[in-house]
Design an enzyme around this catalytic site. Structure first.
Site, short mmCIF file in Angstrom:
data_model
loop_
_atom_site.label_atom_id
_atom_site.label_comp_id
_atom_site.label_asym_id
_atom_site.label_seq_id
_atom_site.Cartn_x
_atom_site.Cartn_y
_atom_site.Cartn_z
N GLN A 82 37.49 21.39 39.51
CA GLN A 82 38.71 21.76 38.81
C GLN A 82 39.92 20.95 39.24
OE1 GLN A 82 39.11 25.98 39.56
NE2 GLN A 82 37.17 26.48 38.55
N HIS A 147 40.32 26.53 41.98
CA HIS A 147 41.52 27.38 42.04
C HIS A 147 42.73 26.66 42.63
CE1 HIS A 147 38.83 31.27 41.97
NE2 HIS A 147 38.47 30.36 41.06
N GLU A 240 44.93 38.49 33.76
CA GLU A 240 46.12 39.33 33.65
C GLU A 240 47.39 38.54 33.42
OE1 GLU A 240 45.45 41.24 37.50
OE2 GLU A 240 47.29 40.29 38.24
N TYR A 250 51.12 40.69 43.92
CA TYR A 250 50.36 40.92 42.71
C TYR A 250 48.90 41.29 42.97
CZ TYR A 250 54.62 39.91 40.44
OH TYR A 250 55.94 40.01 40.05
N TYR A 261 31.34 37.66 40.21
CA TYR A 261 30.44 37.06 39.22
C TYR A 261 29.01 37.56 39.37
CZ TYR A 261 34.35 33.96 38.28
OH TYR A 261 35.59 33.47 37.95
#
Length: 371
Positions: A82, A147, A240, A250, A261
């Site tokens: 990523q 991430h 979200e 949060y 997963y």
């Protein structure tokens, strides 16, 4: 490649609970052969836009001319999984400074990587980025490929906001001495504002504005409330939308509406609602894998007024949501039949919606209501 033909895609009803489906849309394919595009930024006047490719290229796209050669002067990026070249935003004073801000993944000495932010000056011919300098590094570097976050927003008040993933190291999102899973607030010169909530607090990074994030992939200023909205990937479920509050937690990984997963609970999770953590203003029980976020506040298409557009990678669509204050409702999807992972969505200065699809042969799409 530029393709001028347009075609109609019907709107999709999600369920009987959806109150109003979006109108059908017209889609024009402006460019193909984009190698995993990640973000775009509109240049002033008739200069088109800048587009980042995750592999490390920054290119200009011009109407009628298409894609430029890669812009030189781009920093070396860690293009794995990523990671790579991520977001691009123009400085608020771009007309004078010509500063272009980039976020990207950078490798450390141990082979792990973290998110980095810096800027350079775009040459007048838009072929080179001069004197690139780094102003922020996510510390410590912990990612093995996942991430990174990386979305950036200027808020119009002189501040730069950077959303950072937790590098798939869940507990770090709660550690205030680390920059994983955090929302960071800096000045437009990359300095720490003195009124950040953790300035002067022992064991906390002063750059932090909020924490407890997993993998933020969309962020935008709400044009009506002038608050910063952000969204993030949950694990299996629990994507979200949040409104950024000073010093707020949060929740990740203590509070989540998703599971692992594997189908098992998140080991650290204590439930969907946990005391001391903020509830999202909206969440999906089944994750669309949301990416990109754009509020519609133009007058060009009145039927889109007060809508929020969010891309979906896994669900391969653009989600349309109605905004009423701090309440949102999903209205439906508008690009399902294209079956393409949506990486970024932006509203252009012309009032049209511009969309990037995430593929080795990615596309730049121009979307409008069908009339």
């Amino acid at each position: 490649m530029h393709r001028s033909a347009a075609f109609i895609i019907p709107a999709i009803f999600l369920s009987a609970s959806v109150m109003a489906a979006p109108a059908p849309v017209k889609v024009e394919v402006l460019q193909t052969k984009l190698d995993h595009p990640w973000s775009l930024a509109f240049l002033p006047g008739d200069q088109g836009m800048l587009i980042t490719m995750r592999g490390g290229q920054l290119r200009q796209w011009l109407p009628g001319k298409g894609l430029s050669d890669p812009i030189t002067g781009i920093p070396k990026v860690w293009a794995n999984a990523q990671g790579g070249l991520l977001d691009v935003v123009l400085a608020p004073d771009f007309a004078q400074s010509r500063r272009v801000w980039l976020s990207y993944a950078e490798a450390g000495q141990d082979g792990k990587a973290g998110t980095v932010v810096g800027y350079g000056r775009l040459s007048e011919d838009a072929k080179h980025l001069d004197a690139f300098q780094v102003v922020f590094r996510q510390q410590p570097k912990l990612s093995t490929g996942n991430h990174f976050g990386g979305r950036m927003v200027f808020d119009g008040k002189g501040y730069l906001w950077i959303a950072l993933g937790e590098n798939n190291q869940r507990p770090t999102a709660q550690d205030l001495d680390k920059l994983q899973g955090k929302l960071v607030r800096l000045t437009d010169e990359g300095k720490v504002p003195p009124d950040n909530p953790f300035v002067g607090k022992s064991g906390a990074r002063p750059e932090i504005w909020a924490y407890g994030l997993r993998n933020p992939q969309g962020m935008a200023m709400n044009p009506w409330s002038h608050a910063l909205w952000m969204h993030e990937h949950g694990p299996r479920g629990g994507d979200e939308i949040n409104i950024a509050g000073k010093g707020k937690n949060y929740g990740w990984p203590l509070a989540t509406w998703g599971i692992n997963y594997s189908g098992l609970p998140i080991p650290e999770a204590k439930g969907g609602k946990v005391e001391g953590t903020e509830q999202p203003i909206f969440y999906w029980k089944k994750s669309p894998a949301i990416s990109g976020m754009a509020f519609y506040n133009a007058d060009v298409f009145p039927e889109w007024k007060n809508k929020l557009f969010i891309g979906a990678l896994k669900d391969e669509d653009v989600i349309v949501m109605s905004v009423n204050g701090n309440t949102v409702r999903e209205d439906g999807r508008i690009l399902k039949e294209r079956k393409a992972r949506i990486r970024d969505v932006r509203v252009g200065p012309d009032g049209y919606l511009y969309v990037l699809t995430d593929a080795s042969d990615g596309e730049l799409l121009k979307v409008s209501p069908a009339r």
